[in-house]
Write an enzyme that holds these catalytic residues in place. Structure first.
Site, PDB file in Angstrom:
ATOM      1  N   ASP A   1      -4.853   0.897 -29.058  1.00 42.97           N
ATOM      2  CA  ASP A   1      -4.610   2.254 -29.401  1.00 42.97           C
ATOM      3  C   ASP A   1      -5.535   3.330 -29.500  1.00 42.97           C
ATOM      4  O   ASP A   1      -5.159   4.186 -29.100  1.00 42.97           O
ATOM      5  CB  ASP A   1      -3.706   1.979 -30.802  1.00 42.97           C
ATOM      6  CG  ASP A   1      -2.595   1.399 -30.921  1.00 42.97           C
ATOM      7  OD1 ASP A   1      -2.297   0.781 -32.267  1.00 42.97           O
ATOM      8  OD2 ASP A   1      -1.663   1.256 -30.005  1.00 42.97           O
TER       9      ASP A   1
ATOM     10  N   ARG B   1      -0.365  -8.265 -21.415  1.00 46.28           N
ATOM     11  CA  ARG B   1      -1.009  -7.697 -22.778  1.00 46.28           C
ATOM     12  C   ARG B   1      -0.124  -6.959 -23.377  1.00 46.28           C
ATOM     13  O   ARG B   1      -0.275  -6.940 -24.557  1.00 46.28           O
ATOM     14  CB  ARG B   1      -2.166  -6.922 -22.289  1.00 46.28           C
ATOM     15  CG  ARG B   1      -3.200  -7.359 -21.391  1.00 46.28           C
ATOM     16  CD  ARG B   1      -4.258  -6.543 -20.787  1.00 46.28           C
ATOM     17  NE  ARG B   1      -5.128  -6.405 -21.881  1.00 46.28           N
ATOM     18  CZ  ARG B   1      -5.060  -5.473 -22.886  1.00 46.28           C
ATOM     19  NH1 ARG B   1      -4.391  -4.318 -22.683  1.00 46.28           N
ATOM     20  NH2 ARG B   1      -5.866  -5.248 -23.942  1.00 46.28           N
TER      21      ARG B   1
ATOM     22  N   GLU C   1      -0.217  -8.702   7.696  1.00 46.78           N
ATOM     23  CA  GLU C   1       0.648  -8.394   8.325  1.00 46.78           C
ATOM     24  C   GLU C   1       1.739  -7.620   7.449  1.00 46.78           C
ATOM     25  O   GLU C   1       2.050  -7.685   6.451  1.00 46.78           O
ATOM     26  CB  GLU C   1       1.137  -9.657   9.035  1.00 46.78           C
ATOM     27  CG  GLU C   1       1.484 -10.802   8.081  1.00 46.78           C
ATOM     28  CD  GLU C   1       1.638 -12.072   8.562  1.00 46.78           C
ATOM     29  OE1 GLU C   1       1.862 -12.061   9.914  1.00 46.78           O
ATOM     30  OE2 GLU C   1       1.655 -13.065   8.090  1.00 46.78           O
TER      31      GLU C   1
ATOM     32  N   PRO D   1       0.916  -1.308  -0.067  1.00 48.74           N
ATOM     33  CA  PRO D   1      -0.002   0.081   0.035  1.00 48.74           C
ATOM     34  C   PRO D   1       0.940   1.135  -0.072  1.00 48.74           C
ATOM     35  O   PRO D   1       0.273   2.350  -0.434  1.00 48.74           O
ATOM     36  CB  PRO D   1      -0.721   0.003   1.214  1.00 48.74           C
ATOM     37  CG  PRO D   1      -0.717  -1.489   1.531  1.00 48.74           C
ATOM     38  CD  PRO D   1       0.409  -2.118   1.206  1.00 48.74           C
TER      39      PRO D   1
HETATM   40  C1  9D3 Z   1      -2.679  -0.779   9.159  1.00 45.36           C
HETATM   41  C2  9D3 Z   1      -1.254  -1.566   8.892  1.00 45.36           C
HETATM   42  N1  9D3 Z   1      -1.539  -2.711   8.041  1.00 45.36           N
HETATM   43  C3  9D3 Z   1      -2.385  -3.551   8.514  1.00 45.36           C
HETATM   44  C4  9D3 Z   1      -1.504  -4.551   9.405  1.00 45.36           C
HETATM   45  C5  9D3 Z   1      -1.976  -1.936   6.769  1.00 45.36           C
HETATM   46  C6  9D3 Z   1      -1.765  -2.835   5.302  1.00 45.36           C
HETATM   47  C7  9D3 Z   1      -0.893  -3.711   5.096  1.00 45.36           C
HETATM   48  C8  9D3 Z   1      -1.032  -4.680   4.087  1.00 45.36           C
HETATM   49  C9  9D3 Z   1      -3.238  -2.962   4.842  1.00 45.36           C
HETATM   50  C10 9D3 Z   1      -3.218  -3.910   3.799  1.00 45.36           C
HETATM   51  C11 9D3 Z   1      -2.174  -4.775   3.414  1.00 45.36           C
HETATM   52  C12 9D3 Z   1      -2.382  -5.706   2.014  1.00 45.36           C
HETATM   53  N2  9D3 Z   1      -2.221  -5.116   0.988  1.00 45.36           N
HETATM   54  C13 9D3 Z   1      -1.362  -5.100   0.197  1.00 45.36           C
HETATM   55  O1  9D3 Z   1      -0.371  -5.875   0.577  1.00 45.36           O
HETATM   56  C14 9D3 Z   1      -1.284  -4.294  -1.080  1.00 45.36           C
HETATM   57  C15 9D3 Z   1      -2.259  -3.396  -1.516  1.00 45.36           C
HETATM   58  C16 9D3 Z   1      -3.410  -2.907  -0.916  1.00 45.36           C
HETATM   59  O2  9D3 Z   1      -3.960  -3.205   0.162  1.00 45.36           O
HETATM   60  N3  9D3 Z   1      -3.909  -1.728  -1.623  1.00 45.36           N
HETATM   61  C17 9D3 Z   1      -3.380  -1.504  -2.841  1.00 45.36           C
HETATM   62  N4  9D3 Z   1      -2.420  -2.147  -3.439  1.00 45.36           N
HETATM   63  C18 9D3 Z   1      -1.735  -2.766  -2.824  1.00 45.36           C
HETATM   64  S1  9D3 Z   1      -0.416  -3.808  -3.302  1.00 45.36           S
HETATM   65  C19 9D3 Z   1      -0.452  -4.726  -1.911  1.00 45.36           C
END
Ligand code: 9D3
Length: 246
Positions: free
Chosen positions: A170, A155, A117, A90
């Site tokens: 395109d 793709r 996690e 994230p």
């Molecule tokens: C609040 C602290 N974390 C939770 C223990 C935040 C958190 C960590 C990991 C929330 C979600 C995640 C899992 N998400 C991903 O690994 C992730 C993701 C996403 O949640 N949204 C947009 N893109 C991505 S890319 C990987």
């Protein structure tokens, strides 16, 4: 292109990578996608992938050792020293078509999926070369995000799309949303297809489609319209039609 994916839930990839365009690209040898379970790179009896967070607090943190060892073993097997190692998180930069285009230029990609996690920060700092998020919403892990990235990148590999698809992609890259499309029946539940599309007048049809695309983009995605290439006549037409839609 070869794509290696490191994750904790390898089965999440089974169906999506064996359907449609990605399936065909794999069968034709245009892309080689290998899924690795991080758990397979642990050494202890319980195959431990996570541990408590230093400093305390709720939630577990993914240990660095299995992730580093998996990545290093894969690089060694491929005989490459340099390849993008992309962490799905994230906190990453926002994924987009232009990021997909950039990734599609590489012969190898490695994607690392964390889960809800956290991940030991040393993976981000000393192993990953890039961090990508697919948008501002909360997923339960990086697996679905990795699938989104893989789909968008595959793709773009030359030969993956037929000439029909690539020609139409395109037309989306004009920066506008697509125009509305219709097929038979000509009237469905009393809802008729716009008559211009039945006119056989190709000039009129092209102009109608272009204007519909512009109008849609203006109302739904004004952020995209700012970057689109519009001629003066089209800009004038928008201001008239957005103020007083028919
Ligand atoms: C609040 C602290 N974390 C939770 C223990 C935040 C958190 C960590 C990991 C929330 C979600 C995640 C899992 N998400 C991903 O690994 C992730 C993701 C996403 O949640 N949204 C947009 N893109 C991505 S890319 C990987």
């Amino acid at each position: 292109m070869r794509i290696d994916i490191l994750c904790l839930f390898p089965e999440m990839f089974d169906s999506p990578l064996n359907q449609s365009i990605i399936k065909r690209a794999r069968e034709e040898g245009l892309v080689d996608i290998v899924i690795h379970n991080i758990r397979d790179y642990t050494h202890d009896k319980h195959h431990t992938v996570d541990d408590y967070s230093y400093g305390g607090g709720p939630g577990m943190v993914l240990k660095p050792e299995p992730i580093f060892e998996a990545a290093e073993m894969i690089k060694q097997q491929l005989g490459v020293t340099e390849m993008p190692i992309i962490l799905l998180t994230p906190q990453g930069r926002l994924f987009s078509q232009s990021v997909a285009q950039e990734l599609a230029l590489h012969p190898h990609l490695m994607l690392i999926c964390g889960h809800y996690e956290g991940l030991d920060e040393r993976v981000c700092e000393y192993l990953a070369t890039d961090e990508i998020s697919i948008g501002d919403y909360v997923l339960s892990g990086g697996e679905l995000a990795a699938l989104v990235v893989v789909d968008a990148v595959v793709r773009l590999i030359p030969g993956v799309l037929g000439s029909q698809d690539s020609a139409s992609s395109d037309s989306h890259s004009n920066g506008l949303l697509e125009y509305p499309q219709y097929t038979r029946p000509q009237v469905y539940r009393g809802w008729a297809v716009p008559s211009v599309l039945l006119s056989g007048n190709h000039g009129e049809i092209a102009q109608w489609r272009r204007r519909q695309a512009i109008l849609r983009t203006a109302t739904r995605r004004p952020d995209l319209l700012k970057k689109a290439n519009l001629c003066d006549e089209e800009k004038k037409w928008i201001s008239e039609n957005l103020l007083s839609p028919k």
